[in-house]
Design an enzyme around this catalytic site. Structure first.
Site: not given
Ligand code: F6R
Length: 257
Positions: A71, A145, A150
């Site tokens: 990410d 998460h 999420e």
């Protein structure tokens, strides 16, 4: 799913580095490519220092190594956060791992891949084109998460749809913003971007192997919920229960299950 407890952060870091190293070394020495999924965060800092040392000493040619980071934060214009921003995950990876690898190994800059906010689906397509992830390294959020997938209310999404979520831009959970402000931004919540681009559940769950590391007291609760055996979008890491070759490694000094 395999559970494995180790004494402390140091042992966890060494164990994780050895797992990644052995996948990389086995594949590259067999003349194959190695595709490794990586995470950022406080959990991984020492692991990367150890792994870089192992790769430098091994004398293996790393031209066939690709890394795929889970990410990156997204700025107000919808782009990946600038590399120079103090919270940039690319900057974290460069400082904690990429810059520690000897350039003589042949590890290529263009093979250090991050999801791109401008075209998130290209990330999944590239992982598939390169033959999939050989191993994915994960941390776990205090809300359960993985990556920045999420929790979502089970009333809003079925388990089947959640497991198929692609790489995409997400709004970060209030608890994630608060935790990341506390741990990485001197408690300045406004410094933490509200959005991120994350690898989706689909690519994570397709990895041939997963290793999840946990070393903070706040992570005991989501781990206990995984142990209870129920898969729910309200606890994204619980989807690893469906992944046969997942190993969860936690530190006994901080986490009592
Ligand atoms: C980081 C990531 C996150 C972290 C998790 C734990 O790239 O995807 O899921 O792994 O938030 O973070 P730390 O290690 O800081 O507790």
């Amino acid at each position: 799913m395999k559970w494995n407890s180790v004494k402390n952060y140091r042992q966890m870091s060494r164990y994780g580095a050895e797992r990644l190293f052995s996948v990389i070394a086995d594949r590259l020495s067999a003349g194959k490519t190695a595709n490794i999924g990586l995470a950022t965060g406080n959990t991984m800092i020492k692991l990367y220092a150890i792994l870089a040392g192992m790769l430098n000493h091994a004398g293996i040619d790393l031209t066939g190594l690709s890394t795929f980071n889970l990410d990156e934060y997204v700025d107000d214009n919808g782009n990946n956060l600038d590399y120079r921003h103090p919270l940039s995950y690319r900057q974290y990876m460069t400082e904690n791992f990429f810059d520690l690898i000897d350039p003589a190994t042949g590890f290529r800059q263009e093979n250090m891949v991050f999801p791109d906010a401008e075209n998130p689906s290209a990330f999944d397509a590239l992982i598939t084109r390169r033959g999939g992830l050989d191993i994915q390294l994960l941390g776990i959020g205090f809300n359960g998460h993985i990556g920045f997938n999420e929790p979502i209310s089970a009333e809003e999404i079925t388990a089947e749809d959640f497991a198929r979520l692609p790489s995409r831009i997400v709004e970060l959970d209030a608890l994630t913003l608060k935790t990341n402000a506390r741990l990485t931004a001197g408690d300045q919540i406004d410094t933490v971007p509200r959005r991120a681009v994350t690898m989706g559940m689909d690519s994570i769950l397709k990895a041939k192997e997963v290793i999840l590391l946990a070393c903070f007291t706040e992570q005991a609760e989501p781990l206990r919920r995984i142990r209870s055996g129920q898969t729910t979008p309200e606890l994204p890491a619980s989807f690893l229960l469906k992944h046969q070759t997942t190993e969860i490694v936690y530190t006994e000094d901080k986490i009592k299950l």
